[in-house]
Design an enzyme around this catalytic site. Structure first.
Site, PDB file in Angstrom:
ATOM      1  N   ASP A  75      52.900   9.736  55.029  1.00 36.94           N
ATOM      2  CA  ASP A  75      53.384   8.370  54.790  1.00 36.94           C
ATOM      3  C   ASP A  75      52.715   7.667  53.593  1.00 36.94           C
ATOM      4  O   ASP A  75      53.246   6.674  53.089  1.00 36.94           O
ATOM      5  CB  ASP A  75      53.167   7.504  56.042  1.00 36.94           C
ATOM      6  CG  ASP A  75      53.877   8.056  57.260  1.00 36.94           C
ATOM      7  OD1 ASP A  75      54.837   8.833  57.084  1.00 36.94           O
ATOM      8  OD2 ASP A  75      53.468   7.724  58.393  1.00 36.94           O
TER       9      ASP A  75
ATOM     10  N   GLY B 264      50.211  12.679  63.408  1.00 37.52           N
ATOM     11  CA  GLY B 264      51.254  13.548  62.848  1.00 37.52           C
ATOM     12  C   GLY B 264      50.649  14.515  61.834  1.00 37.52           C
ATOM     13  O   GLY B 264      49.851  14.114  60.999  1.00 37.52           O
TER      14      GLY B 264
ATOM     15  N   ALA C 150      38.349  23.517  53.116  1.00 35.66           N
ATOM     16  CA  ALA C 150      37.360  22.945  52.190  1.00 35.66           C
ATOM     17  C   ALA C 150      36.140  22.424  52.954  1.00 35.66           C
ATOM     18  O   ALA C 150      34.997  22.596  52.507  1.00 35.66           O
ATOM     19  CB  ALA C 150      38.005  21.814  51.386  1.00 35.66           C
TER      20      ALA C 150
ATOM     21  N   GLY D  37      58.293   7.803  56.815  1.00 38.80           N
ATOM     22  CA  GLY D  37      57.322   6.898  56.210  1.00 38.80           C
ATOM     23  C   GLY D  37      56.821   5.841  57.171  1.00 38.80           C
ATOM     24  O   GLY D  37      56.049   4.973  56.787  1.00 38.80           O
ATOM     25  N   ARG D  38      57.331   5.889  58.400  1.00 37.93           N
ATOM     26  CA  ARG D  38      56.983   4.889  59.417  1.00 37.93           C
ATOM     27  C   ARG D  38      57.264   3.483  58.874  1.00 37.93           C
ATOM     28  O   ARG D  38      58.389   3.227  58.488  1.00 37.93           O
ATOM     29  CB  ARG D  38      55.520   5.045  59.856  1.00 37.93           C
ATOM     30  CG  ARG D  38      55.255   4.579  61.276  1.00 37.93           C
ATOM     31  CD  ARG D  38      53.819   4.795  61.646  1.00 37.93           C
ATOM     32  NE  ARG D  38      53.536   6.183  61.952  1.00 37.93           N
ATOM     33  CZ  ARG D  38      53.771   6.743  63.138  1.00 37.93           C
ATOM     34  NH1 ARG D  38      54.258   6.042  64.118  1.00 37.93           N
ATOM     35  NH2 ARG D  38      53.486   8.001  63.343  1.00 37.93           N
TER      36      ARG D  38
ATOM     37  N   GLU E  65      62.979   4.970  56.779  1.00 40.28           N
ATOM     38  CA  GLU E  65      63.234   4.794  58.219  1.00 40.28           C
ATOM     39  C   GLU E  65      62.714   3.440  58.729  1.00 40.28           C
ATOM     40  O   GLU E  65      63.226   2.901  59.697  1.00 40.28           O
ATOM     41  CB  GLU E  65      62.598   5.922  59.027  1.00 40.28           C
ATOM     42  CG  GLU E  65      61.074   5.954  58.952  1.00 40.28           C
ATOM     43  CD  GLU E  65      60.435   6.993  59.875  1.00 40.28           C
ATOM     44  OE1 GLU E  65      61.142   7.614  60.675  1.00 40.28           O
ATOM     45  OE2 GLU E  65      59.194   7.153  59.776  1.00 40.28           O
TER      46      GLU E  65
ATOM     47  N   ARG F 274      48.400  13.081  69.547  1.00 37.46           N
ATOM     48  CA  ARG F 274      48.031  11.668  69.670  1.00 37.46           C
ATOM     49  C   ARG F 274      47.462  11.529  71.071  1.00 37.46           C
ATOM     50  O   ARG F 274      48.077  11.985  72.033  1.00 37.46           O
ATOM     51  CB  ARG F 274      49.241  10.775  69.446  1.00 37.46           C
ATOM     52  CG  ARG F 274      49.794  10.924  68.024  1.00 37.46           C
ATOM     53  CD  ARG F 274      50.929   9.968  67.707  1.00 37.46           C
ATOM     54  NE  ARG F 274      51.264  10.042  66.283  1.00 37.46           N
ATOM     55  CZ  ARG F 274      52.373  10.589  65.779  1.00 37.46           C
ATOM     56  NH1 ARG F 274      53.283  11.101  66.574  1.00 37.46           N
ATOM     57  NH2 ARG F 274      52.588  10.622  64.477  1.00 37.46           N
TER      58      ARG F 274
ATOM     59  N   HIS G 279      80.146   8.498  42.987  1.00 38.63           N
ATOM     60  CA  HIS G 279      79.264   8.991  44.060  1.00 38.63           C
ATOM     61  C   HIS G 279      77.953   8.201  44.001  1.00 38.63           C
ATOM     62  O   HIS G 279      77.570   7.695  42.936  1.00 38.63           O
ATOM     63  CB  HIS G 279      79.007  10.493  43.929  1.00 38.63           C
ATOM     64  CG  HIS G 279      78.070  10.839  42.802  1.00 38.63           C
ATOM     65  ND1 HIS G 279      78.499  11.075  41.524  1.00 38.63           N
ATOM     66  CD2 HIS G 279      76.720  10.949  42.779  1.00 38.63           C
ATOM     67  CE1 HIS G 279      77.460  11.322  40.750  1.00 38.63           C
ATOM     68  NE2 HIS G 279      76.372  11.243  41.485  1.00 38.63           N
TER      69      HIS G 279
ATOM     70  N   THR H 264      48.317  12.204  55.948  1.00 38.55           N
ATOM     71  CA  THR H 264      49.614  11.758  56.482  1.00 38.55           C
ATOM     72  C   THR H 264      50.641  11.823  55.364  1.00 38.55           C
ATOM     73  O   THR H 264      50.308  11.536  54.201  1.00 38.55           O
ATOM     74  CB  THR H 264      49.560  10.326  57.054  1.00 38.55           C
ATOM     75  OG1 THR H 264      50.903   9.852  57.223  1.00 38.55           O
ATOM     76  CG2 THR H 264      48.842   9.340  56.159  1.00 38.55           C
TER      77      THR H 264
ATOM     78  N   GLN I   8      60.534  17.163  56.645  1.00 42.12           N
ATOM     79  CA  GLN I   8      59.635  16.534  55.667  1.00 42.12           C
ATOM     80  C   GLN I   8      58.156  16.775  55.982  1.00 42.12           C
ATOM     81  O   GLN I   8      57.296  16.552  55.141  1.00 42.12           O
ATOM     82  CB  GLN I   8      59.868  15.010  55.625  1.00 42.12           C
ATOM     83  CG  GLN I   8      61.254  14.630  55.150  1.00 42.12           C
ATOM     84  CD  GLN I   8      61.621  13.191  55.523  1.00 42.12           C
ATOM     85  OE1 GLN I   8      61.440  12.282  54.738  1.00 42.12           O
ATOM     86  NE2 GLN I   8      62.127  12.998  56.731  1.00 42.12           N
TER      87      GLN I   8
ATOM     88  N   ASP J  63      50.283   5.692  53.593  1.00 42.40           N
ATOM     89  CA  ASP J  63      50.109   4.271  53.935  1.00 42.40           C
ATOM     90  C   ASP J  63      48.659   3.901  54.228  1.00 42.40           C
ATOM     91  O   ASP J  63      48.403   2.906  54.918  1.00 42.40           O
ATOM     92  CB  ASP J  63      51.006   3.914  55.136  1.00 42.40           C
ATOM     93  CG  ASP J  63      50.703   4.769  56.357  1.00 42.40           C
ATOM     94  OD1 ASP J  63      49.950   5.749  56.234  1.00 42.40           O
ATOM     95  OD2 ASP J  63      51.224   4.454  57.444  1.00 42.40           O
TER      96      ASP J  63
ATOM     97  N   ASP K 100      45.619   6.170  59.768  1.00 37.82           N
ATOM     98  CA  ASP K 100      44.703   5.077  60.112  1.00 37.82           C
ATOM     99  C   ASP K 100      44.581   4.871  61.631  1.00 37.82           C
ATOM    100  O   ASP K 100      43.566   4.379  62.106  1.00 37.82           O
ATOM    101  CB  ASP K 100      45.042   3.781  59.365  1.00 37.82           C
ATOM    102  CG  ASP K 100      46.415   3.256  59.710  1.00 37.82           C
ATOM    103  OD1 ASP K 100      47.186   3.974  60.375  1.00 37.82           O
ATOM    104  OD2 ASP K 100      46.720   2.110  59.318  1.00 37.82           O
ATOM    105  N   GLY K 101      45.604   5.266  62.395  1.00 37.45           N
ATOM    106  CA  GLY K 101      45.503   5.182  63.855  1.00 37.45           C
ATOM    107  C   GLY K 101      44.349   6.049  64.342  1.00 37.45           C
ATOM    108  O   GLY K 101      43.593   5.657  65.245  1.00 37.45           O
ATOM    109  N   SER K 102      44.182   7.186  63.713  1.00 33.73           N
ATOM    110  CA  SER K 102      43.099   8.109  64.091  1.00 33.73           C
ATOM    111  C   SER K 102      41.738   7.545  63.677  1.00 33.73           C
ATOM    112  O   SER K 102      40.718   7.834  64.304  1.00 33.73           O
ATOM    113  CB  SER K 102      43.296   9.464  63.417  1.00 33.73           C
ATOM    114  OG  SER K 102      44.615   9.922  63.604  1.00 33.73           O
TER     115      SER K 102
HETATM  116  O1  F6P Z   1      53.246   9.418  60.417  1.00 37.47           O
HETATM  117  C1  F6P Z   1      53.944  10.558  60.068  1.00 37.47           C
HETATM  118  C2  F6P Z   1      55.348  10.524  60.642  1.00 37.47           C
HETATM  119  O2  F6P Z   1      56.025  11.707  60.244  1.00 37.47           O
HETATM  120  C3  F6P Z   1      56.178   9.293  60.263  1.00 37.47           C
HETATM  121  O3  F6P Z   1      56.693   9.360  58.968  1.00 37.47           O
HETATM  122  C4  F6P Z   1      57.199   9.298  61.350  1.00 37.47           C
HETATM  123  O4  F6P Z   1      57.702   7.988  61.577  1.00 37.47           O
HETATM  124  C5  F6P Z   1      56.432   9.780  62.543  1.00 37.47           C
HETATM  125  O5  F6P Z   1      55.305  10.497  62.049  1.00 37.47           O
HETATM  126  C6  F6P Z   1      57.214  10.675  63.464  1.00 37.47           C
HETATM  127  O6  F6P Z   1      56.410  10.939  64.559  1.00 37.47           O
HETATM  128  P1  F6P Z   1      56.731  12.074  65.625  1.00 37.47           P
HETATM  129  O7  F6P Z   1      56.434  13.391  64.986  1.00 37.47           O
HETATM  130  O8  F6P Z   1      55.813  11.771  66.753  1.00 37.47           O
HETATM  131  O9  F6P Z   1      58.184  11.967  65.974  1.00 37.47           O
END
Ligand code: F6P
Length: 330
Positions: free
Chosen positions: A134, A17, A28, A177-178, A229, A78, A222, A132, A262, A136, A109-111
């Site tokens: 996230d 992402g 840079a 935020g996955r 998510e 991806r 309110h 990212t 976002q 994370d 980290d997947g990358s």
């Molecule tokens: O990892 C970044 C992120 O934006 C997450 O926060 C979200 O869950 C995911 O990617 C959404 O992925 P995609 O753009 O493939 O829908």
């Protein structure tokens, strides 16, 4: 022995992402590489571009005027094929054909897992650079794009609060935020949220229901509830909260899912500074002939870890920050 060779040619790619600040990091990397006397290639669409040989020379022209642009001009993807031995062998073959000895991978980290395999199987000196929204990735306090995404959320929260107060409504705002709750936690703290749901603390709807009911009793008409998510979809939260609320509150409940807004926008100053430092440092590490590592910033110091650190050690949210956020969300 290849290990002692001086690295003169490197490549950079963005993977997974996208996040605001990736362009700053690419800039840079290029500028640092020129300063260290290296040539740089860009790879389009992440690992897919390595396999497809979509590799092209970068000059200062390509990285001019991009410091304030969100997204990544190298494009991101991806890539399933890179999970296979054959895919990685093809990628290494293409890199070697260009004389590329070092590769900087900007992503999550997947990358990094693919990057580590490329390093171990084919000896390409790989450096992981955390990009990212996230936040994370362990081994760094912040990731590139997190601060910008957080500011985008805060802007939305402020606007929603205007209408929430006007109509005396409860809003459930779902943020990205996955599996991690960093964006939600700090959006709640900095945005004056009245309730927080994050995966790190589990899904406790009774507690949230009691909290909102108590606020209502106390005259707070309110509420802004920030929902990560990764804990539950906001629609489900809204539905399951209803039994705890008065009829008026039930009618006045609304859900906002912020979504991919976002991930966009010009990077903030903090993200530009982080991306500039990490991009430069990654090249410096290659100039020192290092590979198989990730770079990060901890307590304002540039650090490195073996790239596997990113998935071997889970990053934990700060207990104290959680405590403070919850205390202020009363
Ligand atoms: O990892 C970044 C992120 O934006 C997450 O926060 C979200 O869950 C995911 O990617 C959404 O992925 P995609 O753009 O493939 O829908």
């Amino acid at each position: 022995m290849e290990d002692s060779l001086e690295i003169k040619t490197i490549a950079v790619l963005t993977s997974g992402g996208d996040s605001p600040g990736m362009n700053v990091a690419i800039r840079a990397v290029c500028k640092a590489a020129f300063a260290f006397g290296m040539s740089v290639y860009g790879v389009r669409r992440g690992y897919q571009g390595l396999i497809n040989n979509d590799i092209f020379r970068l000059t200062s022209k390509e990285v001019g005027g991009i410091i304030d642009r969100g997204g990544t001009f190298l494009l991101s993807a991806r890539c399933e094929d890179f999970r296979n031995v054959e895919g990685r062998a093809k990628a290494a073959e293409n890199l070697k054909a260009h004389g590329i000895q070092g590769l900087i991978v900007i992503g999550g980290d997947g990358s990094y897992r693919g990057a580590d395999m490329l390093y171990k199987e084919h000896g390409i000196k790989v450096i992981g650079l955390p990009g990212t929204i996230d936040n994370d990735i362990s081994g760094t306090d912040f990731t590139i794009g997190f601060d910008t995404a957080l500011n985008t959320i805060l802007d939305a929260v402020s606007k929603i609060r205007d209408t929430a107060t006007s109509h005396e409504r409860t809003y459930i705002i779902e943020v990205m935020g996955r599996d991690a709750g960093y964006l939600a936690l700090y959006a709640c703290m900095a945005g004056g949220g009245d309730g927080l749901l994050i995966p790190e603390r589990g899904y406790n709807i009774e507690e949230m229901g009691a909290h909102i009911a108590q606020r209502f009793e106390n005259g707070k008409l309110h509420d802004i509830v920030i929902c990560a998510e990764g804990v539950a979809p906001a629609e489900k939260v809204a539905e399951e909260l209803k039994p705890y609320l008065t009829k008026k509150e039930q009618n006045e409940m609304r859900v906002t899912i912020l979504g991919h807004v976002q991930r966009g926008g010009a990077p903030t100053a903090m993200d530009r500074i982080l991306a500039s430092k990490l991009g430069y440092y990654a090249v410096e590490m290659l100039a020192e002939n290092q590979g198989g590592i990730m770079v990060g910033v901890e307590s304002n110091k540039l650090v490195t870890y073996p790239i596997s650190h990113a998935w071997k050690y889970k990053k934990h949210i700060s207990e104290k920050d959680f405590e403070i956020t919850m205390a202020l969300a009363k």
